[in-house]
Design a protein around this motif. Structure first.
Motif, PDB file in Angstrom:
ATOM      1  N   LYS A 625      29.557  16.951  88.307  1.00 22.50           N
ATOM      2  CA  LYS A 625      28.151  17.250  88.583  1.00 22.50           C
ATOM      3  C   LYS A 625      27.718  18.396  87.674  1.00 22.50           C
ATOM      4  O   LYS A 625      28.286  19.482  87.726  1.00 22.50           O
ATOM      5  CB  LYS A 625      27.973  17.659  90.051  1.00 22.50           C
ATOM      6  CG  LYS A 625      28.372  16.564  91.043  1.00 22.50           C
ATOM      7  CD  LYS A 625      28.328  17.087  92.475  1.00 22.50           C
ATOM      8  CE  LYS A 625      28.816  16.021  93.464  1.00 22.50           C
ATOM      9  NZ  LYS A 625      28.889  16.551  94.848  1.00 22.50           N
ATOM     10  N   ILE A 626      26.721  18.127  86.827  1.00 21.56           N
ATOM     11  CA  ILE A 626      26.211  19.143  85.917  1.00 21.56           C
ATOM     12  C   ILE A 626      25.400  20.168  86.696  1.00 21.56           C
ATOM     13  O   ILE A 626      24.517  19.815  87.473  1.00 21.56           O
ATOM     14  CB  ILE A 626      25.332  18.513  84.814  1.00 21.56           C
ATOM     15  CG1 ILE A 626      26.100  17.421  84.051  1.00 21.56           C
ATOM     16  CG2 ILE A 626      24.816  19.588  83.865  1.00 21.56           C
ATOM     17  CD1 ILE A 626      27.224  17.901  83.212  1.00 21.56           C
ATOM     18  N   GLY A 627      25.714  21.447  86.468  1.00 19.21           N
ATOM     19  CA  GLY A 627      25.008  22.505  87.187  1.00 19.21           C
ATOM     20  C   GLY A 627      24.002  23.252  86.340  1.00 19.21           C
ATOM     21  O   GLY A 627      23.256  24.091  86.851  1.00 19.21           O
ATOM     22  N   GLY A 628      23.986  22.968  85.033  1.00 23.54           N
ATOM     23  CA  GLY A 628      23.031  23.654  84.168  1.00 23.54           C
ATOM     24  C   GLY A 628      23.620  23.898  82.793  1.00 23.54           C
ATOM     25  O   GLY A 628      24.802  23.650  82.535  1.00 23.54           O
ATOM     26  N   MET A 629      22.757  24.378  81.888  1.00 24.69           N
ATOM     27  CA  MET A 629      23.173  24.700  80.522  1.00 24.69           C
ATOM     28  C   MET A 629      22.552  26.021  80.097  1.00 24.69           C
ATOM     29  O   MET A 629      21.404  26.302  80.428  1.00 24.69           O
ATOM     30  CB  MET A 629      22.732  23.602  79.540  1.00 24.69           C
ATOM     31  CG  MET A 629      23.615  22.382  79.507  1.00 24.69           C
ATOM     32  SD  MET A 629      23.383  21.423  77.987  1.00 24.69           S
ATOM     33  CE  MET A 629      21.603  21.310  77.890  1.00 24.69           C
ATOM     34  N   ASP A 630      23.338  26.824  79.365  1.00 30.11           N
ATOM     35  CA  ASP A 630      22.834  28.076  78.802  1.00 30.11           C
ATOM     36  C   ASP A 630      23.105  28.075  77.307  1.00 30.11           C
ATOM     37  O   ASP A 630      24.232  27.802  76.879  1.00 30.11           O
ATOM     38  CB  ASP A 630      23.531  29.289  79.434  1.00 30.11           C
ATOM     39  CG  ASP A 630      23.220  29.417  80.917  1.00 30.11           C
ATOM     40  OD1 ASP A 630      22.070  29.137  81.294  1.00 30.11           O
ATOM     41  OD2 ASP A 630      24.129  29.783  81.684  1.00 30.11           O
ATOM     42  N   PRO A 631      22.102  28.385  76.474  1.00 34.84           N
ATOM     43  CA  PRO A 631      22.343  28.449  75.030  1.00 34.84           C
ATOM     44  C   PRO A 631      23.151  29.689  74.669  1.00 34.84           C
ATOM     45  O   PRO A 631      22.952  30.763  75.246  1.00 34.84           O
ATOM     46  CB  PRO A 631      20.924  28.517  74.444  1.00 34.84           C
ATOM     47  CG  PRO A 631      20.081  29.085  75.534  1.00 34.84           C
ATOM     48  CD  PRO A 631      20.701  28.650  76.833  1.00 34.84           C
ATOM     49  N   GLU A 632      24.063  29.539  73.721  1.00 35.66           N
ATOM     50  CA  GLU A 632      24.822  30.660  73.170  1.00 35.66           C
ATOM     51  C   GLU A 632      24.819  30.504  71.656  1.00 35.66           C
ATOM     52  O   GLU A 632      25.743  29.950  71.069  1.00 35.66           O
ATOM     53  CB  GLU A 632      26.246  30.688  73.725  1.00 35.66           C
ATOM     54  CG  GLU A 632      26.306  30.924  75.217  1.00 35.66           C
ATOM     55  CD  GLU A 632      27.629  31.523  75.673  1.00 35.66           C
ATOM     56  OE1 GLU A 632      28.554  31.619  74.848  1.00 35.66           O
ATOM     57  OE2 GLU A 632      27.730  31.887  76.855  1.00 35.66           O
TER      58      GLU A 632
END
Length: 692
Positions: A625-632
């Protein structure tokens, strides 16, 4: 080798993505400093830094290594750290004693996944840093793009102090933006200064001005002076840049080619003039032994001796070698120190200055310096040696949770004890992996940082301890619970001449809250079961819970109440009520809609933008289950929850899916019910493996 004072020491850690030329830079530094008469090459197996048989065979760094390099009046301790993500434990151990981190980048790709990972640890340990952009002589290099990348990702603190003359195949040397001189290098790496090419003067003056402004902005007094007069004196600039590096307000960018030994001598000169000595660094936070009280310690040669063992190595014909850094005072041969971690005394024997596999004996080592001890009696990696009257310890290192699980078993019967001993000794030198012995599943599992890491552990077991193991896919620690509620009676009655056995219990079984575990209630009234037999009923229930009725896995999160029953004045016993409780639970469990629970892990995956869609699709195919994405920067951090059963060999699959650029970490989250469509197959597989 001569003894160096604290102010003459520079402890620099070389970090970066595998393949960036970091170890080649270490070899070029060693050659430039004259501790070897030829430039070592990793591909040819002649590297001074990568010297073990495994490193030579694999052509990659596995362990950290130290090169003690004399440069002019300095001793530069080069700490060469592996770039492979599987050996992150070595990186952390080395950063723990570095005073400056040199982040090495391959000029062509610039920032890579390994750059991102290592930079986080540089920030975590609050280490002053600079960037060395390597391989500038390679085809298709665009220097301006690398500078833009660094400033975009890590801030405008990233400031060039050099500029290559020519790009890629046209590379001819460097412009020193501090001295405003052109620098060229001969085949031996020797530098020669000259005038800046006319076509580059404008760009050089522009970058020089930005550098002066960055230094001025790091100090209020300098900034006021700069605004007033528009410039800084050479002395003001030198002191200002050194302070700006120590306070993390300027991250210098330097350039060069380790393969050509170009830009290496200028890097060393920069280290002499601008990088901090150990005594320039802020206080080190230690703990009072056995307490949580923090004590700030300044690197100081005039205090009592205090040293920290940051790495242990095993070497044939020598035994254990302890790499240490002196925090205060001086450590000399023959002195007695106190091991605050183990509450034991330790007499110091021979001390060596170390460069790869080469050692030179020294009589003493001063505060801030790094060296090696041999044949210590009871001191190992992570221990602190000092004064018994004021015992201090370095806080325990927090290693990342190892994400890859591999089951192992000895090939030869009877070698279980050898396996255990070997793993313990390897773990003493490499705490970044864990060993879990599961008595329920009857398996030994190594949790490592990746496939190369586990291969290295198994090789060490064979070569150093003479024990061979085979590997297998570990069985998952499933659990069982119930979703329904029931009441059940079981009467245990046995008569075989003489005194019989009699126990009669009524149990109520119902679900408990997830994560609350097992709860047992005594609701018997009127003495229908004497109080002395109630613990026996509970014991029987607990034993029955060790193997549930679905897949013989432990039962969790269940509430059991004994509320009625009967007994016999002569035939009742603890054993009879224990058996009655056990049998009642087993019968009742199957009537309460039993289900299988599986461990779920929190997962963080770092991948380049281009692979985000493929990786997210793969996560979904693993019931994640994908919980989100943060750019780095140019990468994305994907947060997800994935069942442990779907994570076997995931690090290998992820690297394959992302051309070696993907990386992930995981940590246990919770247990969750297995979907109906999956449960039946899992139970079938479990029963098959139990039969085998």
């Amino acid at each position: 080798m001569k003894v160096f004072e604290t102010a003459q020491i520079r402890n620099i850690a070389l970090v970066g993505q595998r393949g960036c030329g970091k170890t080649s830079l270490a070899d070029a530094i060693a050659f430039s400093c004259g501790i070897t008469n030829r430039l070592g090459k990793v591909d040819e197996g002649t590297s001074l830094s990568d010297f073990t048989d495994a490193e030579i065979a694999k052509k990659t760094s596995i362990s950290l290594s130290i090169l003690a390099c004399p440069w002019k009046s300095l001793k530069v301790n080069v700490i060469d750290l592996p770039g492979h993500p599987d050996f992150i434990g070595e990186v952390i151990a080395g950063m723990n004693v570095a005073d400056t981190a040199i982040m090495v980048l391959n000029a062509n790709p610039g920032i890579e996944v390994g750059t991102e990972i290592h930079y986080k640890y540089i920030e975590k340990y609050h280490i002053p840093r600079l960037f060395f952009v390597n391989k500038v002589e390679k085809e298709h290099v665009k220097v301006s793009e690398v500078i833009d990348q660094l400033q975009s990702r890590f801030g405008v603190n990233c400031v060039p102090v050099q500029l290559p003359i020519g790009e890629g195949l046209e590379y001819k040397g460097l412009i020193d933006l501090i001295k405003m001189k052109a620098v060229t290098f001969d085949n031996s790496g020797k530098a020669e200064e000259g005038d800046i090419p006319a076509n580059m003067k404008g760009r050089a003056e522009e970058l020089h001005q930005k550098l002066v402004e960055a230094v001025a902005e790091a100090d209020d007094a300098l900034l006021e002076k700069f605004f007033d007069k528009g410039e800084l004196t050479d002395d003001e600039f030198r002191k200002g840049l050194k302070k700006a590096i120590v306070t993390h307000t300027v991250f210098p960018i330097l350039f060069g080619s380790s393969d050509k030994n170009s830009g290496v001598s200028t890097l060393l000169n920069f280290a002499q003039d601008y990088l901090p000595a150990p005594s320039d660094m802020p206080d080190i936070n230690l703990l009072k032994a056995g307490k949580s009280e923090i004590v700030g310690v300044k690197i100081n040669p005039d205090e009592r001796p205090l040293a920290y063992i940051f790495k242990s190595l095993s070497e044939a014909h020598v035994g254990e070698i302890a790499l240490f850094k002196v925090f205060t005072g001086k450590v000399a041969q023959g002195i007695e120190l106190y091991n605050a971690n183990r509450s034991t005394g330790e007499r110091i024997g021979q001390i060596y200055s170390i460069s790869g596999k080469n050692r030179n004996e020294v009589q003493e080592v001063h505060a801030g310096d790094i060296a090696a001890m041999v044949k210590l009696k009871s001191t190992g990696m992570g221990d602190t040696l000092g004064d018994k009257a004021h015992p201090l310890v370095v806080p325990q290192i927090d290693y990342p949770e190892p994400p890859m699980d591999t089951g192992i078993k000895p090939i030869s019967k009877g070698d279980e004890e050898k396996v255990s001993t070997a793993l313990q000794k390897i773990h003493d030198n490499d705490p970044s992996f864990k060993v879990v012995i599961d008595p329920v599943l009857k398996q030994t599992v190594i949790f490592s940082q990746g496939s190369t890491h586990i291969d290295n552990i198994i090789e060490k077991m064979k070569e150093k301890f003479g024990v061979e193991v085979s590997t297998f896919k570990p069985r998952i620690p499933y659990r069982e619970t119930i979703k329904g509620k029931t009441e059940i009676q079981h009467r245990y009655k046995k008569q075989s001449g003489g005194r019989g056995q009699y126990g009669d219990v009524h149990l109520r079984l119902e679900p408990n809250e997830r994560g609350k575990g097992f709860e047992f209630l005594d609701e018997v009234k009127g003495g229908v079961i004497p109080n002395k037999y109630i613990p026996s009923v509970e014991k029987g229930v607990v034993e029955a819970m060790d193997e549930g009725g679905l897949a013989r896995m432990p039962v969790v999160d269940i509430r059991v109440a004994v509320f009625y029953g009967s007994y016999h004045a002569v035939d009742s016993s603890d054993m009879a009520f224990k058996i009655a409780g056990s049998m009642a639970f087993k019968e009742g469990f199957l009537k309460c809609r039993p289900v299988l629970l599986e461990p779920i892990f929190n997962v963080e995956i770092i991948v380049p933008d281009d692979y985000t869609g493929d990786v997210m699709g793969d996560v979904s195919s693993r019931r994640g289950k994908i919980g989100g994405m943060d750019p780095e920067g140019r990468y994305q951090k994907i947060k997800a929850q994935i069942p442990q059963a779907e994570l076997y060999n995931y690090s290998v699959d992820l690297r394959s899916m992302t051309s070696g650029q993907g990386f992930y970490t995981r940590s246990f989250s919770h247990y969750e019910e297995v979907p109906n469509e999956v449960q039946e197959k899992i139970i079938e597989d479990i029963k098959k493996s139990q039969t085998e």
